[in-house]
Design an enzyme around this catalytic site. Structure first.
Site, PDB file in Angstrom:
ATOM      1  N   ARG A 165      -3.437 -39.974   8.964  1.00  0.00           N
ATOM      2  CA  ARG A 165      -4.254 -38.775   8.794  1.00  0.00           C
ATOM      3  C   ARG A 165      -3.818 -37.730   9.804  1.00  0.00           C
ATOM      4  O   ARG A 165      -2.997 -37.969  10.661  1.00  0.00           O
ATOM      5  CB  ARG A 165      -5.747 -39.086   8.932  1.00  0.00           C
ATOM      6  CG  ARG A 165      -6.195 -40.164   9.933  1.00  0.00           C
ATOM      7  CD  ARG A 165      -6.062 -39.863  11.370  1.00  0.00           C
ATOM      8  NE  ARG A 165      -6.571 -38.555  11.734  1.00  0.00           N
ATOM      9  CZ  ARG A 165      -6.158 -37.897  12.824  1.00  0.00           C
ATOM     10  NH1 ARG A 165      -5.255 -38.443  13.625  1.00  0.00           N
ATOM     11  NH2 ARG A 165      -6.661 -36.730  13.092  1.00  0.00           N
TER      12      ARG A 165
ATOM     13  N   ALA B 233      -3.203 -33.242   9.438  1.00  0.00           N
ATOM     14  CA  ALA B 233      -2.499 -32.416   8.462  1.00  0.00           C
ATOM     15  C   ALA B 233      -0.977 -32.591   8.482  1.00  0.00           C
ATOM     16  O   ALA B 233      -0.380 -32.948   7.462  1.00  0.00           O
ATOM     17  CB  ALA B 233      -2.905 -30.951   8.676  1.00  0.00           C
TER      18      ALA B 233
ATOM     19  N   ARG C  26      -5.347 -35.813  -0.907  1.00  0.00           N
ATOM     20  CA  ARG C  26      -6.382 -35.110  -0.121  1.00  0.00           C
ATOM     21  C   ARG C  26      -6.180 -33.621  -0.348  1.00  0.00           C
ATOM     22  O   ARG C  26      -5.057 -33.133  -0.389  1.00  0.00           O
ATOM     23  CB  ARG C  26      -6.298 -35.435   1.379  1.00  0.00           C
ATOM     24  CG  ARG C  26      -6.673 -36.854   1.732  1.00  0.00           C
ATOM     25  CD  ARG C  26      -6.731 -37.069   3.255  1.00  0.00           C
ATOM     26  NE  ARG C  26      -7.979 -36.558   3.845  1.00  0.00           N
ATOM     27  CZ  ARG C  26      -8.193 -36.467   5.152  1.00  0.00           C
ATOM     28  NH1 ARG C  26      -7.230 -36.806   6.006  1.00  0.00           N
ATOM     29  NH2 ARG C  26      -9.349 -36.009   5.602  1.00  0.00           N
TER      30      ARG C  26
ATOM     31  N   GLN D 123     -12.572 -39.798  15.119  1.00  0.00           N
ATOM     32  CA  GLN D 123     -11.170 -39.577  15.478  1.00  0.00           C
ATOM     33  C   GLN D 123     -11.033 -39.168  16.955  1.00  0.00           C
ATOM     34  O   GLN D 123     -10.027 -39.460  17.589  1.00  0.00           O
ATOM     35  CB  GLN D 123     -10.536 -38.488  14.589  1.00  0.00           C
ATOM     36  CG  GLN D 123     -10.297 -38.885  13.142  1.00  0.00           C
ATOM     37  CD  GLN D 123     -11.444 -38.511  12.231  1.00  0.00           C
ATOM     38  OE1 GLN D 123     -12.610 -38.610  12.611  1.00  0.00           O
ATOM     39  NE2 GLN D 123     -11.129 -38.104  10.984  1.00  0.00           N
TER      40      GLN D 123
ATOM     41  N   ASP E 135      -6.296 -27.662   9.550  1.00  0.00           N
ATOM     42  CA  ASP E 135      -5.814 -28.288   8.330  1.00  0.00           C
ATOM     43  C   ASP E 135      -5.322 -27.268   7.317  1.00  0.00           C
ATOM     44  O   ASP E 135      -4.521 -27.595   6.433  1.00  0.00           O
ATOM     45  CB  ASP E 135      -6.908 -29.155   7.711  1.00  0.00           C
ATOM     46  CG  ASP E 135      -7.174 -30.364   8.578  1.00  0.00           C
ATOM     47  OD1 ASP E 135      -7.917 -30.230   9.569  1.00  0.00           O
ATOM     48  OD2 ASP E 135      -6.604 -31.434   8.283  1.00  0.00           O
TER      49      ASP E 135
ATOM     50  N   LYS F 146     -11.653 -30.020  11.022  1.00  0.00           N
ATOM     51  CA  LYS F 146     -12.663 -31.065  10.917  1.00  0.00           C
ATOM     52  C   LYS F 146     -14.089 -30.518  10.992  1.00  0.00           C
ATOM     53  O   LYS F 146     -14.368 -29.634  11.820  1.00  0.00           O
ATOM     54  CB  LYS F 146     -12.439 -32.106  12.025  1.00  0.00           C
ATOM     55  CG  LYS F 146     -13.380 -33.276  12.017  1.00  0.00           C
ATOM     56  CD  LYS F 146     -13.415 -34.032  10.693  1.00  0.00           C
ATOM     57  CE  LYS F 146     -12.040 -34.409  10.266  1.00  0.00           C
ATOM     58  NZ  LYS F 146     -11.929 -34.844   8.870  1.00  0.00           N
TER      59      LYS F 146
HETATM   60  C1  LIG Z   1      -3.132 -31.620  13.686  1.00  0.00           C
HETATM   61  S1  LIG Z   1      -3.956 -31.826  12.204  1.00  0.00           S
HETATM   62  C2  LIG Z   1      -5.355 -32.622  12.773  1.00  0.00           C
HETATM   63  C3  LIG Z   1      -6.556 -32.277  11.976  1.00  0.00           C
HETATM   64  O1  LIG Z   1      -6.725 -33.225  10.904  1.00  0.00           O
HETATM   65  C4  LIG Z   1      -7.942 -33.891  11.119  1.00  0.00           C
HETATM   66  O2  LIG Z   1      -8.566 -34.272   9.947  1.00  0.00           O
HETATM   67  P1  LIG Z   1      -8.405 -35.798   9.414  1.00  0.00           P
HETATM   68  O3  LIG Z   1      -8.521 -36.708  10.606  1.00  0.00           O
HETATM   69  O4  LIG Z   1      -9.539 -35.940   8.424  1.00  0.00           O
HETATM   70  O5  LIG Z   1      -7.040 -35.860   8.757  1.00  0.00           O
HETATM   71  C5  LIG Z   1      -8.763 -32.856  11.868  1.00  0.00           C
HETATM   72  O6  LIG Z   1      -9.195 -31.817  11.022  1.00  0.00           O
HETATM   73  C6  LIG Z   1      -7.743 -32.372  12.844  1.00  0.00           C
HETATM   74  O7  LIG Z   1      -8.021 -31.163  13.497  1.00  0.00           O
END
Ligand SMILES: CSC[C@H]1O[C@H](OP(=O)(O)O)[C@H](O)[C@@H]1O
EC number: 5.3.1.23
Length: 323
Positions: free
Chosen positions: A54, A56, A88, A181, A222, A233
């Protein structure tokens, strides 16, 4: 660049082997380091959908490897593209990487995309570090570290670069419900980097700001619309409002592969809604994975091309093309 003992290398986060895309299963971190072998584009899409991989840029890199795997095994590349693209909806890096791969879906091109994303993070860190005040208490949300970008990190990369310049006193890490996270991944990365930090419940950010304990908020992204509205997020928008109320700058750090010039404003950014069971196994729940922060609440957006300020519609660069 300093080698950090224990830092997870890019190829440990995600890589392509001859018969599989191998990802470090981020759902199990930090308790367990286990790899997931994805033997088809469909399995890569599942790994992205379930957040085994996960972040972006990292899901873009994984999708690039997934398309290369499909091409190398004689699978229908167009079908693989569609399967991966549907995994996604919010992170535009996913579609960006697939589009970069489509004309030449080779392992070499996918590896180039991966290496370029890590290099962009290093460049972003260098651009962002001077924006961090001396002896800064930095607040960050979710995980925008090497695990989220395929190596080095965007927001955490900026924090790392500022730390190496002696500019960071400590980092407040929003735990970031529901999947934590921040508490699981960002805290783990900062511990590995030796950067002082403390995990807080998401609701504690307001009190910290009111007590004067936060000097800058730094997040990843993202998808960034042409006017600078930024999807990140869930909870980032609330942080942005709090930061504005307390006169604290919000700095967004993201590679140009996160820019979406086709989205004029944040209203056009699709927001992923995830299984409510991630929030509550027993009661009804609403579980949007992201929210949109209006550009006017953002002090600066940092890409590998530099520091961009208002008006973002004029200052943001075009998305990069893979080499
Ligand atoms: C550097 S991209 C990180 C970005 O992605 C995360 O979302 P997810 O863990 O659901 O993929 C979150 O928005 C982070 O800021």
């Amino acid at each position: 660049m300093m080698d950090i003992p224990g830092e997870i290398a890019p190829e440990q986060i995600v890589r392509l082997e001859h018969d599989a895309v191998v990802v470090l299963d981020q759902r199990l971190l930090p308790a367990e380091r286990a790899e997931l072998r994805c033997r088809s584009a469909a399995e890569v899409a599942d790994a992205i959908r379930t957040l085994a991989v996960r972040g972006a840029p990292a899901i873009g890199v994984a999708a690039a490897y997934g398309l290369a795997l499909a091409a190398s095994t004689g699978d229908d590349v167009d079908a693989a593209y569609a399967t991966l693209a549907a995994s996604r909806p919010t992170a535009v890096n996913l579609r960006w990487a697939l589009d970069e791969m489509r004309p030449d879906p080779t392992a070499a091109r996918a590896r180039r995309i991966h290496a370029d994303e890590v290099e962009r993070c290093r460049r972003m860190g260098a651009h962002a570090a001077p924006l961090v005040p001396e002896r800064a208490r930095v607040l960050t949300h979710c995980n925008a570290g090497g695990l989220a970008t395929g190596g080095y990190g965007s927001a955490v990369g900026a924090i790392r670069a500022a730390w190496e310049q002696g500019r960071v006193e400590r980092v407040w890490v929003d735990e970031t419900r529901p999947l934590l996270q921040g508490a699981r991944l960002t805290a783990f990365e900062l511990e590995t980097l030796g950067i002082p930090h403390a995990v807080i419940v998401d609701g504690a950010a307001a009190s910290l700001m009111a007590r004067g304990e936060v000097d800058v908020v730094i997040t990843g992204a993202d998808r960034i619309a042409a006017n600078g509205d930024t999807a990140n997020k869930i909870g980032t928008y609330g942080l942005a409002v709090l930061a504005r109320h307390h006169g604290i700058p919000l700095v967004v750090v993201a590679p140009t592969s996160t820019l979406d010039p086709a989205a004029a404003t944040g209203a056009e950014i699709p927001i992923e809604e995830r299984d409510p069971a991630e929030v509550s196994e027993r009661f009804p729940a609403w579980n949007p994975a992201f929210d949109v922060t209006p550009a006017d609440l953002i002090a600066a957006i940092v890409t590998e091309e530099g520091v961009h300020t208002h008006p973002f519609a004029e200052s943001l660069p075009a998305p990069v093309r893979a080499r």
